[in-house]
Motif scaffolding. Structure first.
Motif, PDB file in Angstrom:
ATOM      1  N   TYR A 374       0.831  -1.013  -0.013  1.00  0.00           N
ATOM      2  CA  TYR A 374      -0.150  -0.020   0.167  1.00  0.00           C
ATOM      3  C   TYR A 374       0.898   1.123  -0.087  1.00  0.00           C
ATOM      4  O   TYR A 374       2.186   1.154   0.443  1.00  0.00           O
ATOM      5  CB  TYR A 374      -1.031   0.094   1.259  1.00  0.00           C
ATOM      6  N   ILE A 380      -3.543   3.864   0.329  1.00  0.00           N
ATOM      7  CA  ILE A 380      -4.346   3.329  -0.901  1.00  0.00           C
ATOM      8  C   ILE A 380      -3.722   1.985  -1.120  1.00  0.00           C
ATOM      9  O   ILE A 380      -2.415   1.853  -1.244  1.00  0.00           O
ATOM     10  CB  ILE A 380      -4.340   4.289  -2.004  1.00  0.00           C
ATOM     11  N   ALA A 402     -10.828  -3.454  -4.710  1.00  0.00           N
ATOM     12  CA  ALA A 402     -10.482  -2.433  -3.850  1.00  0.00           C
ATOM     13  C   ALA A 402      -9.537  -1.514  -4.444  1.00  0.00           C
ATOM     14  O   ALA A 402      -9.122  -0.398  -4.575  1.00  0.00           O
ATOM     15  CB  ALA A 402     -10.110  -2.789  -2.824  1.00  0.00           C
ATOM     16  N   THR A 405     -10.772   0.727  -7.511  1.00  0.00           N
ATOM     17  CA  THR A 405     -11.533   1.893  -7.053  1.00  0.00           C
ATOM     18  C   THR A 405     -10.771   2.743  -5.826  1.00  0.00           C
ATOM     19  O   THR A 405     -11.477   3.683  -5.324  1.00  0.00           O
ATOM     20  CB  THR A 405     -12.846   1.402  -6.412  1.00  0.00           C
ATOM     21  N   LYS A 406      -9.427   2.530  -5.794  1.00  0.00           N
ATOM     22  CA  LYS A 406      -8.253   3.214  -5.080  1.00  0.00           C
ATOM     23  C   LYS A 406      -9.129   3.254  -3.277  1.00  0.00           C
ATOM     24  O   LYS A 406      -8.906   4.468  -2.752  1.00  0.00           O
ATOM     25  CB  LYS A 406      -8.374   4.670  -5.406  1.00  0.00           C
ATOM     26  N   GLN A 407      -9.323   2.132  -3.000  1.00  0.00           N
ATOM     27  CA  GLN A 407      -9.788   2.079  -1.379  1.00  0.00           C
ATOM     28  C   GLN A 407      -8.457   2.000  -0.518  1.00  0.00           C
ATOM     29  O   GLN A 407      -7.432   1.375  -0.886  1.00  0.00           O
ATOM     30  CB  GLN A 407     -10.308   0.792  -1.170  1.00  0.00           C
ATOM     31  N   THR A 408      -8.687   2.725   0.633  1.00  0.00           N
ATOM     32  CA  THR A 408      -7.559   2.841   1.387  1.00  0.00           C
ATOM     33  C   THR A 408      -7.591   1.704   2.585  1.00  0.00           C
ATOM     34  O   THR A 408      -8.657   1.025   2.413  1.00  0.00           O
ATOM     35  CB  THR A 408      -7.667   4.176   2.265  1.00  0.00           C
ATOM     36  N   ASP A 411     -10.559   2.375   4.219  1.00  0.00           N
ATOM     37  CA  ASP A 411     -11.783   2.096   3.748  1.00  0.00           C
ATOM     38  C   ASP A 411     -12.247   0.563   3.817  1.00  0.00           C
ATOM     39  O   ASP A 411     -13.376   0.024   3.911  1.00  0.00           O
ATOM     40  CB  ASP A 411     -11.811   2.408   2.113  1.00  0.00           C
ATOM     41  N   LEU A 412     -11.179  -0.308   3.419  1.00  0.00           N
ATOM     42  CA  LEU A 412     -11.308  -1.704   3.786  1.00  0.00           C
ATOM     43  C   LEU A 412     -11.946  -1.822   5.027  1.00  0.00           C
ATOM     44  O   LEU A 412     -12.658  -3.088   5.177  1.00  0.00           O
ATOM     45  CB  LEU A 412     -10.115  -2.613   3.374  1.00  0.00           C
ATOM     46  N   LYS A 415     -15.458  -2.117   4.755  1.00  0.00           N
ATOM     47  CA  LYS A 415     -16.169  -2.782   3.857  1.00  0.00           C
ATOM     48  C   LYS A 415     -17.403  -3.830   4.325  1.00  0.00           C
ATOM     49  O   LYS A 415     -17.168  -4.628   5.638  1.00  0.00           O
ATOM     50  CB  LYS A 415     -15.198  -3.921   2.886  1.00  0.00           C
ATOM     51  N   ASN A 431     -11.162  -7.203   5.442  1.00  0.00           N
ATOM     52  CA  ASN A 431     -11.096  -5.973   6.487  1.00  0.00           C
ATOM     53  C   ASN A 431     -10.052  -6.119   7.569  1.00  0.00           C
ATOM     54  O   ASN A 431      -9.819  -4.913   8.131  1.00  0.00           O
ATOM     55  CB  ASN A 431     -12.446  -6.030   7.471  1.00  0.00           C
TER      56      ASN A 431
END
Length: 445
Positions: A374, A380, A402, A405-408, A411-412, A415, A431
């Motif tokens: 990351y 991200i 993920a 869609t540029k999840q950090t 963010d996870l 989820k 997660n």
């Protein structure tokens, strides 16, 4: 509108089907040099796994199914030359010369197992099996062989080594890198599988580059690498595939590796000519730099993109994350996105974190080892690798989405997931990274 598609494997078929959805009145013509279409390239592996009873069923679609959708299929049709200025194609069909014109052209010729660096790689003892007839020949040759050498420890080569060792074959696997599956995994992640390979008797020759394959008088082959050599009754070429595009004219721009240059709409340098699948380079993620990533998923997606852009450019290809998954030597392995090893070439500051996660809430459940790659500043997600003795392959699709869609990592943590004590853990493995001690100081666990 008359659309001609050269090649009827995954990319060509996906393009044809998508065009038919979008353009009900279009005339769609598929030109395929093989006598059949829709063969699954790893059909021989499916047969060795006892997933299919016969190679004749290793097809994802038939000519009849396509023709029901008013898609014309011309088999045993070999394209000789393209005139992209006058929109003409010269070809041989059953030995007879002919010409066809087009309004739109899609090049979807796929790829073959080729090596220009290995002398003798086109010999009779050297097996390639992407095509149906090649698979039939390889099957009979391997059945009659006790010793098999595989050149290349990518996904195809390692899968073949696993399946052949189960048939009690003596397998030698030669790879020029210092560990197997290096494109998809970092070295420490794949070590358990590599150790299992050695335990199961695979003669693993790493850091070795094959220079020649020589046919011997006794129907065996001598494989030379460095100052060493091995003898085998059969040789499987598992090196990188490459397209054969000798029929293109000089107006279609190529990369240095002789793949076709396209933009994110799958357009070539010539108007009304598109290229898809294994004959092009792709954007890796959202980067502008392109790389060669010949995967079925990419073939299908690029075909869909090209079909949507025939009239005007409106669908952009999102890039490839090189997502793979398989089961070999008792391990389920999966990978998507950037590895730590390749991150050093990007100029991007990354952190990594490796952890073990229990797959269900039950005390007897197995674990999965996950490695997260990351961005050090934004958190991200850039890449993920997984290995387990239990099937967790579907999880890699969530992580690929993920990344796309540029999840950090944060963010996870949010989820949504279902929980049932028989099927899932209290915290989903995708997660879990945000529950662990992910630090900003660049240290790894």
């Amino acid at each position: 509108m008359k659309v001609v598609i050269i090649g009827a494997s995954f990319a060509g078929v996906a393009t044809a089907l998508e065009i038919r959805k979008k353009q009900s009145n279009a005339e769609i013509i598929l030109l395929e040099k093989q006598s059949t279409l829709g063969y699954i390239p790893n059909g021989l592996h499916l047969y060795w796994e006892n997933k299919i009873a016969d190679l004749d069923v290793a097809y994802f679609i038939t000519k009849e199914q396509l023709e029901k959708q008013n898609i014309c299929c011309c088999l045993e049709t070999v394209v000789e030359k393209i005139d992209s200025i006058h929109k003409k194609i010269n070809y041989l069909q059953h030995g007879k010369e002919a010409t066809i014109t087009y309004d739109k052209l899609i090049i979807a010729t796929g790829s073959s197992q080729l090596s220009q660096k290995i002398s003798g790689s086109d010999g009779e003892n050297v097996l390639k099996y992407k095509r149906h007839h090649e698979a039939e020949d390889a099957l009979s040759k391997v059945d009659a062989s006790k010793n098999v050498t595989i050149i290349g420890a990518g996904q195809v080569g390692v899968e073949a080594a696993d399946l052949l060792s189960k048939q009690q074959k003596h397998v030698t696997l030669i790879e020029n890198m210092d560990y197997v599956l290096f494109k998809y995994f970092d070295k420490e992640m794949i070590q358990p599988l590599q150790q299992k390979m050695l335990e199961q008797g695979i003669d693993l020759r790493l850091n070795q580059t094959v220079s020649a394959i020589e046919a011997d008088a006794d129907q065996t082959a001598t494989i030379r690498f460095g100052n060493e050599m091995v003898k085998s009754e059969a040789v499987i070429l598992g090196v990188n595939v490459r397209p054969d595009l000798h029929f293109l004219d000089e107006h279609i721009r190529l990369h240095m590796d002789q793949t076709i240059a396209v933009d994110r709409y799958m357009r070539t340098s010539v108007e009304d000519v598109f290229a898809v699948g294994d004959c092009i380079q792709l954007a890796y993620g959202e980067e502008e730099e392109t790389v060669y990533i010949p995967l079925v998923n990419n073939a299908v997606r690029t075909g869909i993109v090209a079909a949507n852009n025939l009239i005007q450019p409106k669908m952009v290809f999102k890039g490839s994350l090189r997502t793979i998954g398989t089961y070999i030597f008792g391990y389920y392995i999966a990978s998507t996105g950037m590895t730590e090893a390749e991150s050093v070439f990007t100029g991007q500051m990354v952190n990594t974190y490796r952890q073990e996660v229990r797959l269900t809430s039950l005390p007897t459940s197995d674990t999965v080892t996950i490695k997260w790659v990351y961005d050090a500043t934004s958190h991200i997600l850039l890449g993920a690798q997984m290995i387990s003795t239990s099937n967790m392959l579907e999880k890699i699709n969530t992580l690929a989405l993920a990344i796309q869609t540029k999840q950090t990592l944060e963010d996870l943590q949010q989820k949504d997931y279902f929980f049932h004590p028989s099927f899932s853990q209290m915290i989903s493995s995708t997660n879990f990274v945000s529950w662990a001690e992910v630090r900003d100081d660049g240290n790894e666990n």
